[in-house]
Enzyme design. Structure first.
Site, short mmCIF file in Angstrom:
data_model
loop_
_atom_site.label_atom_id
_atom_site.label_comp_id
_atom_site.label_asym_id
_atom_site.label_seq_id
_atom_site.Cartn_x
_atom_site.Cartn_y
_atom_site.Cartn_z
N ASP A 1 0.84 -1.21 0.00
CA ASP A 1 0.00 0.00 0.00
C ASP A 1 0.87 1.26 0.00
O ASP A 1 0.38 2.37 -0.10
CB ASP A 1 -1.00 -0.01 1.16
N SER A 2 2.19 1.06 0.07
CA SER A 2 3.12 2.18 -0.11
C SER A 2 2.92 2.83 -1.48
O SER A 2 3.36 3.95 -1.71
CB SER A 2 4.58 1.71 0.04
N ASP B 1 -1.15 -6.27 -0.51
CA ASP B 1 -1.29 -5.58 0.78
C ASP B 1 -2.74 -5.14 0.95
O ASP B 1 -3.29 -4.46 0.08
CB ASP B 1 -0.38 -4.33 0.74
N LYS C 1 -1.40 -9.46 2.83
CA LYS C 1 -0.68 -9.01 4.04
C LYS C 1 -1.58 -8.07 4.82
O LYS C 1 -2.26 -7.23 4.22
CB LYS C 1 0.62 -8.29 3.66
N GLU D 1 -1.71 -5.63 8.61
CA GLU D 1 -0.90 -5.05 9.69
C GLU D 1 -1.56 -5.33 11.05
O GLU D 1 -2.78 -5.29 11.17
CB GLU D 1 -0.77 -3.54 9.50
N GLU E 1 8.84 -4.31 10.81
CA GLU E 1 9.26 -3.00 10.30
C GLU E 1 9.60 -2.06 11.45
O GLU E 1 8.85 -1.95 12.44
CB GLU E 1 8.13 -2.38 9.46
#
Ligand code: KIV
Length: 287
Positions: free
Chosen positions: A43-44, A82, A112, A114, A181
């Site tokens: 999602d960056s 993501d 993925k 978080e 991270e």
């Protein structure tokens, strides 16, 4: 050979696992040809491709558009999509629907998400729907408002313990790997040594089972006005190289040095031979 989830899991303790973000067809081709194990459609992309200030505003539809471009490249790397903010912070049904779109429409191999203990039921639901899950602990950018910015996590004994417990939980729930991270090297090391699924580090030192970076950071595709995190290494200067090429192009067309005959088409012998006829024809058309 197409890399699969069990293939990645089995790499633990055998060699370092490589992961790289990619957001489109050509970059996925290059990452795959470089034999990188995992492509993360991160999602960056909200920041590095779409120009948002953070990752919070990218949507499932926008992510899906990029996931499809990546899987169209048919990479041998495992493709992880993501899950964006608010796509799994919702009901179980909606979470499965959103994740299912990445697998069914996007043809990703896994997703993925978080977070640690807060995500227990979400991870269970995804796995029950046969969707492999990569976890993400430590500095989780989607929690930036709660964390008060992008801050290294797990710096006190208490916080390091919570991180360690979250890592054990993700393993127990059935995640096939996890990103660590923005955590101190020693914390990432102890987690990596005490769980049996691979850890992929970013800003987590050199002792995790694998490493990941954002493609645009690594290639130096961002202009100098970006302030990169300490962990970013620019392996190339592609922003500067692009600028140089664009300025040269502009200069050459202004001086009529480009396109030369080598880059142009002629009309073939017949028409060149009867140029006079052709000029008469033009006059007729214009009259
Ligand atoms: O979105 C992303 O690129 C990521 C990596 C930094 C792990 O989550």
């Amino acid at each position: 050979m197409k890399k699969t989830v069990p293939y990645i899991t089995n790499l633990k303790n055998s060699r370092v696992i490589s992961m790289m973000t990619a957001y489109d067809y050509p970059s996925a081709k290059a990452v795959s040809e470089a034999e990188i194990d995992i492509i993360l459609v991160g999602d960056s992309l909200a920041q590095v491709v779409l120009g948002h200030d953070d990752t919070l505003s990218v949507t499932v539809d926008e992510m899906l558009h990029h996931v499809k471009a990546v899987t169209n490249a048919k990479p041998s790397s495992l493709v992880v999509a993501d899950m964006p903010y608010m796509s799994y912070h919702v009901s179980k049904e909606d979470t499965i629907k959103n994740a299912g779109r990445f697998i069914q429409e996007g043809k990703a191999d896994a997703v993925k998400i978080e977070g640690g203990r807060k995500r227990e039921e979400t991870i269970q639901a995804l796995l029950e729907a046969e969707i492999p899950v990569m976890g993400h602990l430590g500095l989780t950018p989607q929690s930036k408002n709660l964390m008060g910015g992008y801050k290294v996590q797990g710096k006190t004994l208490d916080l390091a313990r919570q991180l360690f417990e979250d890592a054990l939980l993700l393993q127990e729930l059935g995640c096939f790997s996890m990103v660590l991270e923005g955590v101190p090297t020693v914390v990432a090391q102890s987690i990596s040594e005490n769980i049996n699924i691979p850890t992929i580090g970013i800003g987590a030192g050199n002792l995790t089972d694998g490493q990941v970076l954002v493609l645009h950071d690594l290639l130096g595709m961002k202009s100098k006005e970006y302030i990169d995190a300490k962990f970013v290494k620019r392996y190339d200067q592609q922003y500067e190289a692009s600028l140089k090429a664009l300025k040269t192009y502009k200069d050459e067309i202004e001086k009529r040095e480009f396109p030369t005959d080598d880059y142009s088409y002629d009309m073939g012998n017949d028409i060149n031979d009867s140029l006079k006829e052709w000029k008469k024809e033009i006059k007729k058309i214009l009259s």
